[in-house]
Design a protein around this motif. Structure first.
Motif, PDB file in Angstrom:
ATOM      1  N   THR A 139      -0.916 -24.013 -15.837  1.00 13.09           N
ATOM      2  CA  THR A 139      -2.317 -23.623 -15.671  1.00 13.09           C
ATOM      3  C   THR A 139      -3.196 -24.585 -16.454  1.00 13.09           C
ATOM      4  O   THR A 139      -2.953 -24.844 -17.636  1.00 13.09           O
ATOM      5  CB  THR A 139      -2.562 -22.190 -16.159  1.00 13.09           C
ATOM      6  N   VAL A 140      -4.191 -25.129 -15.770  1.00 14.15           N
ATOM      7  CA  VAL A 140      -5.128 -26.059 -16.410  1.00 14.15           C
ATOM      8  C   VAL A 140      -6.525 -25.478 -16.286  1.00 14.15           C
ATOM      9  O   VAL A 140      -6.972 -25.154 -15.175  1.00 14.15           O
ATOM     10  CB  VAL A 140      -5.081 -27.451 -15.735  1.00 14.15           C
ATOM     11  N   THR A 141      -7.194 -25.328 -17.409  1.00  9.32           N
ATOM     12  CA  THR A 141      -8.552 -24.779 -17.394  1.00  9.32           C
ATOM     13  C   THR A 141      -9.580 -25.902 -17.480  1.00  9.32           C
ATOM     14  O   THR A 141      -9.360 -26.916 -18.134  1.00  9.32           O
ATOM     15  CB  THR A 141      -8.767 -23.806 -18.562  1.00  9.32           C
ATOM     16  N   ARG A 142     -10.672 -25.701 -16.791  1.00 12.92           N
ATOM     17  CA  ARG A 142     -11.769 -26.675 -16.830  1.00 12.92           C
ATOM     18  C   ARG A 142     -13.084 -25.919 -16.945  1.00 12.92           C
ATOM     19  O   ARG A 142     -13.410 -25.108 -16.068  1.00 12.92           O
ATOM     20  CB  ARG A 142     -11.791 -27.527 -15.568  1.00 12.92           C
ATOM     21  N   PRO A 143     -13.820 -26.155 -18.014  1.00  6.57           N
ATOM     22  CA  PRO A 143     -15.123 -25.493 -18.144  1.00  6.57           C
ATOM     23  C   PRO A 143     -16.029 -25.845 -16.967  1.00  6.57           C
ATOM     24  O   PRO A 143     -16.103 -26.994 -16.533  1.00  6.57           O
ATOM     25  CB  PRO A 143     -15.677 -26.057 -19.459  1.00  6.57           C
ATOM     26  N   GLY A 144     -16.697 -24.842 -16.444  1.00  7.17           N
ATOM     27  CA  GLY A 144     -17.639 -25.085 -15.369  1.00  7.17           C
ATOM     28  C   GLY A 144     -17.015 -25.322 -14.014  1.00  7.17           C
ATOM     29  O   GLY A 144     -17.691 -25.784 -13.087  1.00  7.17           O
ATOM     30  N   LEU A 145     -15.732 -25.010 -13.860  1.00  5.40           N
ATOM     31  CA  LEU A 145     -15.079 -25.196 -12.562  1.00  5.40           C
ATOM     32  C   LEU A 145     -15.762 -24.307 -11.532  1.00  5.40           C
ATOM     33  O   LEU A 145     -15.908 -23.096 -11.744  1.00  5.40           O
ATOM     34  CB  LEU A 145     -13.593 -24.842 -12.661  1.00  5.40           C
ATOM     35  N   PRO A 146     -16.184 -24.874 -10.402  1.00  2.00           N
ATOM     36  CA  PRO A 146     -16.824 -24.058  -9.369  1.00  2.00           C
ATOM     37  C   PRO A 146     -15.926 -22.908  -8.923  1.00  2.00           C
ATOM     38  O   PRO A 146     -14.700 -23.040  -8.879  1.00  2.00           O
ATOM     39  CB  PRO A 146     -17.063 -25.053  -8.229  1.00  2.00           C
ATOM     40  N   ALA A 147     -16.536 -21.785  -8.583  1.00  2.00           N
ATOM     41  CA  ALA A 147     -15.778 -20.581  -8.237  1.00  2.00           C
ATOM     42  C   ALA A 147     -14.818 -20.819  -7.080  1.00  2.00           C
ATOM     43  O   ALA A 147     -13.704 -20.288  -7.070  1.00  2.00           O
ATOM     44  CB  ALA A 147     -16.748 -19.453  -7.898  1.00  2.00           C
ATOM     45  N   GLU A 148     -15.215 -21.628  -6.117  1.00  2.00           N
ATOM     46  CA  GLU A 148     -14.352 -21.849  -4.956  1.00  2.00           C
ATOM     47  C   GLU A 148     -13.125 -22.697  -5.287  1.00  2.00           C
ATOM     48  O   GLU A 148     -12.155 -22.703  -4.529  1.00  2.00           O
ATOM     49  CB  GLU A 148     -15.154 -22.502  -3.822  1.00  2.00           C
ATOM     50  N   LEU A 149     -13.173 -23.395  -6.411  1.00  2.00           N
ATOM     51  CA  LEU A 149     -12.011 -24.191  -6.825  1.00  2.00           C
ATOM     52  C   LEU A 149     -11.163 -23.460  -7.857  1.00  2.00           C
ATOM     53  O   LEU A 149     -10.094 -23.957  -8.227  1.00  2.00           O
ATOM     54  CB  LEU A 149     -12.467 -25.542  -7.389  1.00  2.00           C
ATOM     55  N   ASP A 150     -11.636 -22.304  -8.321  1.00  2.00           N
ATOM     56  CA  ASP A 150     -10.850 -21.502  -9.255  1.00  2.00           C
ATOM     57  C   ASP A 150      -9.616 -20.982  -8.518  1.00  2.00           C
ATOM     58  O   ASP A 150      -9.729 -20.259  -7.523  1.00  2.00           O
ATOM     59  CB  ASP A 150     -11.689 -20.337  -9.767  1.00  2.00           C
ATOM     60  N   VAL A 369       3.735 -27.168 -10.507  1.00  2.00           N
ATOM     61  CA  VAL A 369       2.707 -26.630  -9.607  1.00  2.00           C
ATOM     62  C   VAL A 369       1.550 -26.186 -10.486  1.00  2.00           C
ATOM     63  O   VAL A 369       1.669 -25.233 -11.273  1.00  2.00           O
ATOM     64  CB  VAL A 369       3.247 -25.469  -8.761  1.00  2.00           C
ATOM     65  N   ILE A 370       0.442 -26.914 -10.361  1.00  2.00           N
ATOM     66  CA  ILE A 370      -0.699 -26.720 -11.247  1.00  2.00           C
ATOM     67  C   ILE A 370      -1.711 -25.780 -10.594  1.00  2.00           C
ATOM     68  O   ILE A 370      -2.055 -25.947  -9.414  1.00  2.00           O
ATOM     69  CB  ILE A 370      -1.392 -28.072 -11.548  1.00  2.00           C
ATOM     70  N   THR A 371      -2.172 -24.809 -11.353  1.00  2.00           N
ATOM     71  CA  THR A 371      -3.258 -23.919 -10.908  1.00  2.00           C
ATOM     72  C   THR A 371      -4.472 -24.195 -11.776  1.00  2.00           C
ATOM     73  O   THR A 371      -4.395 -24.122 -13.010  1.00  2.00           O
ATOM     74  CB  THR A 371      -2.854 -22.443 -11.026  1.00  2.00           C
ATOM     75  N   LEU A 372      -5.598 -24.525 -11.136  1.00  2.00           N
ATOM     76  CA  LEU A 372      -6.820 -24.787 -11.876  1.00  2.00           C
ATOM     77  C   LEU A 372      -7.573 -23.480 -12.085  1.00  2.00           C
ATOM     78  O   LEU A 372      -7.703 -22.660 -11.159  1.00  2.00           O
ATOM     79  CB  LEU A 372      -7.705 -25.775 -11.118  1.00  2.00           C
ATOM     80  N   ARG A 373      -8.071 -23.289 -13.306  1.00  2.00           N
ATOM     81  CA  ARG A 373      -8.840 -22.118 -13.639  1.00  2.00           C
ATOM     82  C   ARG A 373     -10.117 -22.495 -14.380  1.00  2.00           C
ATOM     83  O   ARG A 373     -10.155 -23.496 -15.101  1.00  2.00           O
ATOM     84  CB  ARG A 373      -8.033 -21.162 -14.539  1.00  2.00           C
ATOM     85  N   ALA A 374     -11.166 -21.693 -14.174  1.00  2.00           N
ATOM     86  CA  ALA A 374     -12.410 -21.935 -14.887  1.00  2.00           C
ATOM     87  C   ALA A 374     -12.217 -21.565 -16.352  1.00  2.00           C
ATOM     88  O   ALA A 374     -11.637 -20.520 -16.663  1.00  2.00           O
ATOM     89  CB  ALA A 374     -13.542 -21.117 -14.265  1.00  2.00           C
ATOM     90  N   GLY A 375     -12.676 -22.433 -17.235  1.00  2.00           N
ATOM     91  CA  GLY A 375     -12.503 -22.177 -18.666  1.00  2.00           C
ATOM     92  C   GLY A 375     -13.749 -21.597 -19.304  1.00  2.00           C
ATOM     93  O   GLY A 375     -14.827 -21.622 -18.762  1.00  2.00           O
TER      94      GLY A 375
END
Length: 375
Positions: A139-150, A369-375
């Motif tokens: 799991t990789v978190t990214r601040p400000g990740l758009p909701a549709e890419l969460d 297998v990476i899952t992007l999440r909003a941080g």
């Protein structure tokens, strides 16, 4: 390439002589035992040399993959025999320095069979460890990740190294593992093959069955260039429905939100195939999510302060054979897992396959297998 094989033959010959000296002569075994050890070492030398000839395309590996398997497995065994003899040599040196040289023969006669058993056991363990790559959730978190890419899911497949030892069956198992994870994007991070297109292209055929709604993308690794057919391999990948990133980027859309996948050639590329990070990232808006694909983790040093949200790499194999893991850090900033290189988060896979020996010791194969999440 034949010159390379001749050089390998000479080096393997020296290794065999050294092992014969330490395993058969130094303990003072009988003549018959020395001859038996010599025969085993000679067979290992011949199979290992044939393996290199098959791997480099001097010979077609398809009819005799078992020879490459035997030869490269022998190399792993020889490595651990070498480590064991080095330990024994150190012990006997200590005995000599402490005035107990008379115990040397006894130590060697007890220690040599034990190290052979340990080397055989370690190699057998490594064969099992290398046979079955497993899916590693990250799991990789990214601040400000758009909701549709969460929740965006990316499968990273690197370092298959099919050809001389692994065939299409191995590739098919990896593809089935990837498809079972239902990723949005699949990234192939280089070093997919060892050998020539005309000889081992069939081993990659199952890649055409990858299921990823937003696409499958690939970059070259150093072994594509070692084959001297990097451009031919890239052309072949495209016939399998794979988009090859040749120092370029693509824009993908999930829902109404765009993001970008950029990729460069391996650092060993030259001329038109030399890596060009600036060109690969050209035109990408600074605030958009950017995935950067580079075979070697060290490439992160060339994209500092360029807005890369995550670099996807392989190459290291996690060291593959202990203790090579520690040597990897002499060349690469990370060995495996998720880490930061400057301001670039880098996810480095240990790879799904194995180069040379189909053996891994304390470096299990993986498909992250990476899952992007909003941080």
């Amino acid at each position: 390439m034949p010159i390379f094989v001749v050089l390998v033959a000479a080096l393997l010959g020296l290794l065999s002589l050294l092992l014969h000296r330490r395993l058969a002569v130094a303990p003072g075994w009988s003549t018959s035992v020395r001859r038996a050890v010599g025969v085993v070492l000679a067979l290992g030398w011949a199979c290992a040399l044939a393996g290199f000839a098959l791997q480099t395309g001097v010979l077609d590996p398809r009819p005799v993959r078992w020879v490459a398997w035997a030869g490269f497995t022998w190399l792993a065994l020889a490595w651990y025999l070498l480590l064991g003899t080095a330990v024994l040599a150190l012990v006997t040196l200590v005995l000599r320095l402490t005035g107990r040289a008379g115990h040397r023969r006894r130590v060697l006669r007890v220690g040599t069979p034990l190290l052979v058993v340990a080397a055989l056991g370690t190699t057998a363990y490594g064969l099992g460890e290398a046979a079955s790559p497993t899916v590693t959730p990250v799991t990789v978190t990214r601040p400000g990740l758009p909701a549709e890419l969460d929740g965006l899911r990316i499968a990273l497949v690197t370092d298959l190294h099919v050809g001389p030892v692994r065939d299409a069956g191995f590739t098919r198992r990896v593809v089935e593992q990837v498809n079972a994870q239902r990723p949005d994007v699949v990234v192939l991070g280089g070093d997919l093959v060892d050998g020539k297109v005309s000889q081992v292209a069939d081993a990659l055929a199952p890649l055409a069955d990858i299921e990823a709604p937003l696409g499958t993308f690939a970059v070259t690794g150093n072994h594509e260039f070692i084959s001297q057919e990097a451009d031919s391999w890239m052309d072949h990948w495209e016939t399998l429905g794979i988009d090859v990133l040749r120092n370029e980027n693509v824009t993908l859309t999930k829902g109404s939100t765009s993001f970008h996948v950029a990729g460069i050639h391996d650092v060993t590329g030259r001329g038109a195939d030399a890596p060009d990070p600036a060109r690969a990232l050209d035109g990408i808006p600074a605030d958009d999510l950017t995935l950067f694909v580079a075979h070697q983790p060290v490439s992160a040093q060339d994209v500092q302060r360029r807005g890369v949200d995550l670099q996807l790499s392989g190459h290291t194999h996690g060291g593959q054979l202990w203790p090579f893991r520690y040597a990897v850090l002499l060349q690469q900033p990370v060995v495996d897992g998720l880490d930061a290189v400057g301001d670039v988060p880098v996810l480095t896979s240990r790879g799904a396959g194995a180069w040379g020996p189909p053996v891994r010791v304390l470096a299990p194969p993986q498909v992250p297998v990476i899952t992007l999440r909003a941080g």
